[in-house]
Scaffold this motif. Structure first.
Motif, mmCIF file in Angstrom:
data_model
loop_
_atom_site.group_PDB
_atom_site.id
_atom_site.type_symbol
_atom_site.label_atom_id
_atom_site.label_comp_id
_atom_site.label_asym_id
_atom_site.label_seq_id
_atom_site.Cartn_x
_atom_site.Cartn_y
_atom_site.Cartn_z
ATOM 1 N N GLY A 1 -9.065 -8.003 -3.938
ATOM 2 C CA GLY A 1 -8.678 -7.811 -2.543
ATOM 3 C C GLY A 1 -8.371 -6.359 -2.207
ATOM 4 O O GLY A 1 -8.435 -5.963 -1.037
ATOM 5 N N THR A 2 -8.031 -5.575 -3.223
ATOM 6 C CA THR A 2 -7.648 -4.191 -2.972
ATOM 7 C C THR A 2 -8.743 -3.401 -2.272
ATOM 8 O O THR A 2 -8.473 -2.452 -1.542
ATOM 9 N N TYR B 1 -21.227 -3.985 4.392
ATOM 10 C CA TYR B 1 -20.813 -2.604 4.674
ATOM 11 C C TYR B 1 -21.949 -1.661 4.322
ATOM 12 O O TYR B 1 -22.624 -1.829 3.308
ATOM 13 N N TYR C 1 -10.401 -4.135 0.166
ATOM 14 C CA TYR C 1 -10.440 -4.276 1.614
ATOM 15 C C TYR C 1 -9.641 -3.195 2.328
ATOM 16 O O TYR C 1 -10.019 -2.733 3.389
ATOM 17 N N ALA C 2 -8.516 -2.794 1.759
ATOM 18 C CA ALA C 2 -7.736 -1.711 2.366
ATOM 19 C C ALA C 2 -8.608 -0.460 2.435
ATOM 20 O O ALA C 2 -8.649 0.253 3.446
ATOM 21 N N TRP D 1 -16.914 6.543 8.150
ATOM 22 C CA TRP D 1 -17.803 6.904 7.040
ATOM 23 C C TRP D 1 -18.685 5.724 6.633
ATOM 24 O O TRP D 1 -19.723 5.901 6.022
ATOM 25 N N GLN E 1 -12.404 3.094 9.638
ATOM 26 C CA GLN E 1 -11.661 3.840 10.655
ATOM 27 C C GLN E 1 -12.080 5.315 10.690
ATOM 28 O O GLN E 1 -12.087 5.938 11.743
ATOM 29 N N LEU F 1 -11.847 -0.363 2.467
ATOM 30 C CA LEU F 1 -12.920 -0.553 3.446
ATOM 31 C C LEU F 1 -12.429 -0.284 4.868
ATOM 32 O O LEU F 1 -13.107 0.364 5.663
ATOM 33 N N VAL F 2 -11.206 -0.789 5.186
ATOM 34 C CA VAL F 2 -10.655 -0.564 6.529
ATOM 35 C C VAL F 2 -10.505 0.927 6.779
ATOM 36 O O VAL F 2 -10.893 1.454 7.823
ATOM 37 N N ARG F 3 -9.936 1.635 5.789
ATOM 38 C CA ARG F 3 -9.740 3.082 5.959
ATOM 39 C C ARG F 3 -11.071 3.787 6.191
ATOM 40 O O ARG F 3 -11.205 4.634 7.060
ATOM 41 N N MET G 1 0.826 -1.197 0.000
ATOM 42 C CA MET G 1 0.000 0.000 0.000
ATOM 43 C C MET G 1 0.855 1.239 0.000
ATOM 44 O O MET G 1 0.477 2.274 -0.512
ATOM 45 N N GLY H 1 -17.869 -7.283 0.581
ATOM 46 C CA GLY H 1 -16.659 -6.927 -0.149
ATOM 47 C C GLY H 1 -16.687 -7.433 -1.581
ATOM 48 O O GLY H 1 -16.300 -6.718 -2.507
#
Lengths: 112, 886
Positions: free
Chosen positions: A48-49, A79, A51-52, A62, A59, A54-56, A1, A28
């Motif tokens: 898979g990209t 989500y 997911y990064a 939003w 956090q 989604l985590v952001r 990343m 996802g």
């Protein structure tokens, strides 16, 4: 990343946010599928990209995540966009429109 | 925006705390992703295997995804902490001298605190390992050691309203024979309800109960302690039901107590328990009906009823006692009772022990503070040395917070590793202490096992110290102006900015001086007490304890056997004289008796003129013990049970009872039982109970008139101790091979009265040594620092023609001034607190030229040695080389 530029990250986040805004709760896989369809496979990245992204977004508060059951009875993490996410989306969409307008003009000017 | 940031940090912190679960959750999510996609692929007509493979390809590398996820969800400051630690480690490794000094300094501070606290914890804080220790109290007379007679105990037990139940016990010494091997063993003779009152359950078999007591010698049962069972029976579970001999009387082993129960007296570990009603068989004392024998019960104890305070219970006991005094005026005098914890034998042992340990704790804390002060100044000096590095980092954009965190990380690295090292040392020392039996003749030993509290304290102190001395250079770093420091040639104001550090150093030297002074006071006091006037001469003398009762001698056989033993000893070559005594002075309890004037006819305790120590001796005892006879005659073999009763008294006795030493011989006095004694001699004063006592009246009675079966042979000889002991043993075996004996030189037996003083001296000596090392490091650090900071200035001075003395003055004046100031303050304070010592160490006084001079010399030596290397460095400066730099 770490190698990916902030802009690309931001773009992907914005796309995920918009997708959730438009489609309602999604897992996802659903988001990745939707992004592939929308971009007509122009965006050649691994699913898979997302997911990064989604985590952001989680956090930042939003979107929020919840385990649920899919239409064919599989458990999956869903989500949902939050009200704060909607507000953020509106603001970013404005920004995006403005900036892309500016960039578009700039590119036209340069190519003339 | 700030809200967002906080939210993000909180969310990360939450997931960081359960990173493991986060990872699991993510794996589940990826698995469901794969399944969904595989199903879609199959629906589109793919083979199941192919469908799965395609799904994997589209998703991307699982491990990589997981790692990215963890990185995003993890806590960034853990990463940075690791970075800081790595950086700190590198920095510390670059200056191993500094690091080793700092870690060792810290190890000493933490180690000292851990050991002292472990002792404090074991002796004062940790309750006895019996159920409900908080309500367990024992009854103690406030005026003397003797407590109650057995009938008194029964009255107290049955009439009090405050205790759930009252148990009592005595300490007995017996020859324990498990089959042809009689050996001395210590036991607790306990009331039948003892185990039930304490709530102690047996590990094996059973314990005895109140219902089994049916009068004298009715319960020949013995319960072994775990350590005796473990040591002598090798954990044999079949011992229950076996018969052993206690002083030739058969007792049945009925059980074994659990390992954590060692009786209720903390400092002693007995070997066995037997019912008090059977005590007569063991030591011949028939106390069950003797109202006047106040030595009968060692301690009575029990749980208070809920809601009853110790003060209420004491009032209850006192009320019963005053009633007993009215009922039995011949046997009892008014007395006051108080309640205390049983573990330290009431306040008599508890108060000095607590005072001693609190004193040690204070000293240990002082040491830690000194260590922190030391390290604080070392760190400040280092921070100044590294000011360029710090300034450079600041100029390159490092935040001050980050640099401070770095400094604290280094400080904590040092304090925690030092603490770990110190704790290891402390554990080692504690293991030695735990196995230590200071007196071979007594079952004394303290369970020093460290517990959670000790570890927690060590960790807490390490971290707190790290933060404390790490904070010293903070203002220095925060106030740093990077431009000023980086400018070439700038020495800035670093050399001038040390008043605070000076203060630290002065404080530290003062602490060291306190320790040095008080340890010198203790050492001197101990030396004096070794040479003080004891009233006997322990050198070249061997004590042999024989308990004839253990070997089954009846009362009428004892005098003859004692005579034969003395004669056998006399035949050993090199033996000058041999005496017998029932209680050796300064070796445990010397018996006491009330003394009445000859004309007194009402022999109630209140009418007594004095209380005197009583020793029953053979005719040759005074000569063998080296006690001088000042007037009159010694006893002769004719002073036997048919002759008139006679006594030899000491000077204090003569003064108190008869008014003068000169007129005492030939006079009469009475004891409480009405017996009339004629004084035939006056012996010199001595010490009987303990070394710090004032002159006490004492008297010697002929052994033939006051028979005792438990006696000590006093063998004076100039022969070598080891050979003599062997000869004594074989002579005794020649007389009776089944006679248990205990042989010890009187010199080593003196370890008992000297024990508190020796302990205090050793503890202070060690602490003093640590303190000295610490302030040595501190002075050295300060001097070296100030020399290196002012190198250039010194160079210029030398170039301008300064004399060596002037250079030294300039370089070291500050350190030496700190030394003088600190030493003076410490000496003064040390003298003040040394007064406390005089209660532990005989004749400890700070008003002693040797102490004052010694402390002053020690401190000057420390200063001289510590400044030696920096002074050499200052003197060997070469101005030209120095000025060419920069």
């Amino acid at each position: 990343m770490a190698t990916k530029s902030e802009i690309l990250q931001g773009t992907l986040d914005l796309m995920v946010l918009k997708t959730l805004d438009a489609m309602g709760p999604l897992h996802g896989y659903g988001i990745a599928l939707r992004l592939e369809q929308l971009s007509d496979r122009v965006l050649q990245v691994n699913q898979g990209t997302v997911y990064a992204s989604l985590v952001r977004l989680v956090q930042k508060g939003w979107i929020r995540a919840e385990w649920g059951t899919s239409e064919n009875n599989r458990s999956a993490k869903y989500y949902t966009i939050t009200p704060r996410g909607r507000k953020q989306l509106a603001a970013e969409a404005d920004d995006w429109a403005r900036i892309s307008g500016v960039i578009g003009k700039l590119l036209q000017l340069e190519s003339r | 925006m700030l809200g967002d940031w906080i939210r993000r940090v909180l969310s990360r912190a939450r997931s960081a705390l359960r990173l493991h679960r986060v990872d699991e959750d993510f794996q589940r999510e990826l698995a469901s992703h794969l399944e969904l996609m595989t199903e879609d692929n199959i629906r589109r007509g793919m083979e199941p295997g192919e469908a799965r493979r395609q799904a994997r390809l589209r998703l991307g590398g699982l491990d990589q995804l997981r790692e990215t996820n963890l990185e995003l969800q993890g806590l960034p400051f853990i990463d940075r902490l690791m970075q800081d630690l790595r950086y700190g480690w590198r920095v510390l490794r670059k200056s191993p001298g500094f690091t080793i000094t700092a870690v060792l300094t810290m190890a000493m501070g933490i180690g000292a605190n851990a050991v002292v606290f472990a002792a404090f914890n074991a002796i004062i804080l940790r309750p006895l390992s019996v159920p409900r220790p908080e309500s367990l109290y024992s009854i103690h007379r406030t005026d003397d050691l003797a407590a109650q007679s057995y009938p008194d105990y029964i009255d107290l037990r049955d009439r009090n309203q405050s205790f759930e139940d009252l148990a009592a016990y005595n300490i007995v010494l017996a020859g324990l024979d498990t089959g042809g091997n009689p050996s001395r063993a210590w036991g607790i003779a306990a009331s039948g309800n003892y185990f039930d009152v304490l709530g102690v359950q047996p590990l094996l078999g059973r314990v005895f109960h109140a219902g089994e007591e049916h009068g004298s010698n009715s319960a020949p049962y013995v319960v072994l302690t775990y350590s005796y069972w473990h040591g002598h029976f090798r954990d044999d579970r079949d011992v229950v039901g076996r018969t052993i001999q206690l002083n030739k009387h058969p007792f049945t082993i009925i059980g074994v107590t659990p390992p954590e129960f060692r009786g209720t007296l903390l400092i002693a570990s007995p070997d066995f328990f037997l019912p008090m009603v059977n005590q007569e068989q063991v030591d011949g004392s028939n106390l069950l009906n003797d109202r006047g024998n106040r030595d009968a019960i060692f301690m009575a104890l029990g749980h208070l009823k809920s809601g009853v305070t110790p003060a209420q219970a004491a009032a209850d006991v006192n009320l019963i006692w005053s009633d007993l005094v009215k009922t039995y005026p011949k046997d009892h005098a008014p007395a006051k009772f108080a309640l205390a914890r049983p573990s330290l034998y009431g306040e008599r042992l508890g108060r000095p022990m607590r005072a001693f340990l609190v004193g040690l704790m204070l000293l240990a804390v002082l040491i830690l503070l000194a260590a922190c002060a030391n390290l604080g100044s070392l760190f400040a000096a280092r921070a100044a040395d590294r000011s360029r590095e710090v300034a450079l980092r600041l100029a390159l954009g490092a935040r001050r917070l980050r640099i401070l965190r770095q400094l604290f990380t280094e400080a904590l690295l040092i304090s925690v590793s030092g603490g770990a090292l110190g704790l290891c040392g402390a554990l080692l020392l504690l293991r030695l202490l735990r196995a230590w039996q200071p007196f071979p003749q007594w079952p004394l030993n303290i369970p020093f096992a460290p517990d959670r509290n000790v570890y927690a304290l060590a960790v807490l102190l390490s971290v707190a110290s790290g933060l404390l001395f790490g904070a010293v250079p903070v203002t220095q770093v925060l106030g740093a102006d990077s431009y000023e420091i980086i400018k070439p040639g700038s020495q800035s104001r670093a050399g001038r900015r040390i008043p605070f550090r000076d203060l630290l150093l002065v404080g530290q030297i003062a602490m060291c001086a306190v320790l040095v002074t008080s340890s010198l006071v203790a050492v001197r006091g101990l030396g004096r007490s070794l040479h003080s006037h004891l009233g006997f001469e322990p050198r070249n003398t061997i004590l042999v304890n024989t308990l004839l009762e253990m070997a089954g001698y009846g009362k009428d056989q004892v005098p003859d056997m004692q005579k034969r033993m003395v004669e056998a000893m006399r035949t050993i070559p090199g033996v000058a004289s041999v005496g017998l005594v029932d209680r050796v002075p300064l070796n445990g309890n010397v018996g006491a008796g009330l003394i009445f004037a000859d004309q007194t006819s009402d022999l109630r305790p209140a009418n007594a003129t004095a209380s005197a120590s009583v020793m029953a001796v053979s005719p040759e005892y005074l000569q063998a013990a080296g006690t001088a006879l000042l007037a009159g005659r010694c006893f002769s073999p004719d002073d036997d049970k048919d002759g008139p009763r006679v006594a030899i008294v000491n000077q204090e006795f003569a003064r108190r009872i008869f008014g003068s030493e000169a007129t005492a011989v030939g006079k009469y006095f009475k004891q409480q039982d009405g017996a009339r004694f004629q004084v035939v001699g006056v012996a010199e004063d001595g010490k009987y109970g303990n070394l710090t006592e004032d002159p006490e009246p004492a008297m010697f009675l002929p052994l033939l008139q006051s028979p005792a079966s438990n006696t000590w042979l006093v063998v004076r000889s100039f022969a070598e101790t080891q050979a003599l002991a062997t000869a004594i043993k074989s002579k005794l075996a020649g007389l009776d091979s089944g006679l248990p004996s205990f042989i010890e030189s009187w010199g080593s037996a003196m370890g008992l009265p000297l024990f508190p003083a020796r302990m205090a001296t050793a503890a202070l000596g060690i602490l003093g040594l640590i303190g000295t090392v610490l302030s040595f490091v501190g002075i050295f650090g300060m001097a070296a620092y100030s020399v290196s900071k002012r190198m250039k200035e010194l160079g210029i001075r030398m170039a301008l023609g300064a004399q060596r003395a002037q250079v030294l003055e300039a370089a070291l004046g500050r350190s030496l001034k700190s030394l003088a100031l600190g030493s003076a303050a410490g000496l003064l304070f040390g003298i003040l607190i040394s007064r406390v010592l005089s209660s532990v160490v005989y004749q400890a006084t700070p008003r002693d030229p040797l102490v004052l001079g010694g402390a002053a010399v020690a401190m000057s030596l420390v200063g001289l040695l510590a400044t030696w290397i920096p002074a050499q460095r200052a003197l060997s400066l070469r101005p030209l080389v120095l000025l060419r730099e920069d």
